[in-house]
Write a protein that holds these residues in place. Sequence first.
Motif, mmCIF file in Angstrom:
data_model
loop_
_atom_site.group_PDB
_atom_site.id
_atom_site.type_symbol
_atom_site.label_atom_id
_atom_site.label_comp_id
_atom_site.label_asym_id
_atom_site.label_seq_id
_atom_site.Cartn_x
_atom_site.Cartn_y
_atom_site.Cartn_z
ATOM 1 N N GLU A 1 49.478 61.582 46.897
ATOM 2 C CA GLU A 1 48.245 61.678 46.258
ATOM 3 C C GLU A 1 47.288 60.696 46.856
ATOM 4 O OE1 GLU A 1 48.301 63.253 43.171
ATOM 5 O OE2 GLU A 1 46.084 62.902 42.789
ATOM 6 N N MET A 2 46.037 61.352 46.983
ATOM 7 C CA MET A 2 44.981 60.679 47.792
ATOM 8 C C MET A 2 43.638 60.619 46.938
ATOM 9 S SD MET A 2 45.363 62.251 51.732
ATOM 10 C CE MET A 2 44.633 63.706 50.978
ATOM 11 N N ASN A 3 43.380 59.234 46.554
ATOM 12 C CA ASN A 3 42.099 58.983 45.657
ATOM 13 C C ASN A 3 41.368 58.270 46.431
ATOM 14 O OD1 ASN A 3 43.498 60.231 43.266
ATOM 15 N ND2 ASN A 3 44.652 58.281 42.875
ATOM 16 N N SER A 4 39.980 58.280 45.762
ATOM 17 C CA SER A 4 38.685 57.692 46.543
ATOM 18 C C SER A 4 38.664 57.882 48.149
ATOM 19 C CB SER A 4 39.153 56.099 46.153
ATOM 20 O OG SER A 4 39.035 55.821 44.874
ATOM 21 N N LEU A 5 38.764 59.111 48.343
ATOM 22 C CA LEU A 5 38.812 59.704 49.901
ATOM 23 C C LEU A 5 37.605 59.101 50.500
ATOM 24 C CD1 LEU A 5 40.759 62.852 49.407
ATOM 25 C CD2 LEU A 5 41.323 60.931 50.988
ATOM 26 N N LYS A 6 37.668 58.727 51.671
ATOM 27 C CA LYS A 6 36.420 58.481 52.580
ATOM 28 C C LYS A 6 36.512 59.199 53.704
ATOM 29 C CE LYS A 6 37.743 53.550 51.419
ATOM 30 N NZ LYS A 6 38.005 52.228 52.084
ATOM 31 N N PRO A 7 35.345 59.133 54.389
ATOM 32 C CA PRO A 7 35.150 60.078 55.569
ATOM 33 C C PRO A 7 36.190 59.659 56.748
ATOM 34 C CG PRO A 7 33.033 59.533 54.596
ATOM 35 C CD PRO A 7 33.995 58.832 53.921
ATOM 36 N N GLU A 8 36.275 58.475 56.740
ATOM 37 C CA GLU A 8 37.399 58.058 57.745
ATOM 38 C C GLU A 8 38.766 58.650 57.344
ATOM 39 O OE1 GLU A 8 35.203 56.297 56.126
ATOM 40 O OE2 GLU A 8 36.091 54.282 55.751
ATOM 41 N N ASP A 9 39.079 59.102 56.417
ATOM 42 C CA ASP A 9 40.411 59.794 56.076
ATOM 43 C C ASP A 9 40.616 61.270 56.645
ATOM 44 O OD1 ASP A 9 40.421 58.430 52.892
ATOM 45 O OD2 ASP A 9 41.386 57.613 54.494
ATOM 46 N N THR A 10 39.451 61.680 57.152
ATOM 47 C CA THR A 10 39.489 63.013 57.824
ATOM 48 C C THR A 10 40.350 63.132 59.023
ATOM 49 O OG1 THR A 10 37.286 63.504 57.301
ATOM 50 C CG2 THR A 10 38.086 64.764 59.040
ATOM 51 N N SER A 11 41.395 63.969 58.861
ATOM 52 C CA SER A 11 42.530 64.033 59.725
ATOM 53 C C SER A 11 43.231 65.391 59.475
ATOM 54 C CB SER A 11 43.575 62.976 59.767
ATOM 55 O OG SER A 11 43.201 61.758 60.468
ATOM 56 N N VAL A 12 44.215 65.801 60.488
ATOM 57 C CA VAL A 12 45.240 66.579 60.311
ATOM 58 C C VAL A 12 46.386 65.681 59.625
ATOM 59 C CG1 VAL A 12 46.755 68.329 61.051
ATOM 60 C CG2 VAL A 12 44.728 68.450 61.790
ATOM 61 N N TYR A 13 46.833 66.116 58.387
ATOM 62 C CA TYR A 13 47.791 65.317 57.947
ATOM 63 C C TYR A 13 49.323 65.914 58.057
ATOM 64 C CZ TYR A 13 44.787 62.089 55.705
ATOM 65 O OH TYR A 13 43.824 61.018 55.376
ATOM 66 N N TYR A 14 50.297 65.298 58.635
ATOM 67 C CA TYR A 14 51.673 66.020 58.849
ATOM 68 C C TYR A 14 52.751 65.376 58.039
ATOM 69 C CZ TYR A 14 49.398 67.481 63.027
ATOM 70 O OH TYR A 14 48.860 67.905 64.066
ATOM 71 N N CYS A 15 53.549 65.975 57.289
ATOM 72 C CA CYS A 15 54.942 65.010 56.727
ATOM 73 C C CYS A 15 55.963 65.200 57.901
ATOM 74 C CB CYS A 15 55.050 65.987 55.474
ATOM 75 S SG CYS A 15 55.965 67.351 55.231
#
Length: 131
Positions: free
Chosen positions: A82-96
Amino acid sequence: QVQLVESGGGSVQAGASLRLSCAASGATLDYYAIGWFRQAPGKEREGVSCISSSDGRSFYADSVKGRFTISRDNAKNTVYLEMNSLKPEDTSVYYCAADRRASRAFAACQLRGGHRYFDIWGQGTLVTVSS
């Protein structure tokens, strides 16, 4: 062999929320440590959050602490971020990622290069946060 499939990525404005899912097939995730990692273009893959196999301990990178929450639903064989208060620096490809050597993998999550301790990976899901 466990297979992982991520979903839930997308393009959002800063301040918005997203929930990433990591659904597993082929085996139960009960005995695996699970990690969420991200990699932006030109940057190293970094550990975002991990959850242990047995006691539910969790780890968060300082950059996401207080904003992201990892959880696992063993009945659905799925792990969420769960990702809240997202910021531009959170921009990425997310992998589990998952590893059966759960204690070692969980401990490595917070280390630089800790992704090398996880053997099983999903295909990734792109999160784009605009300002």
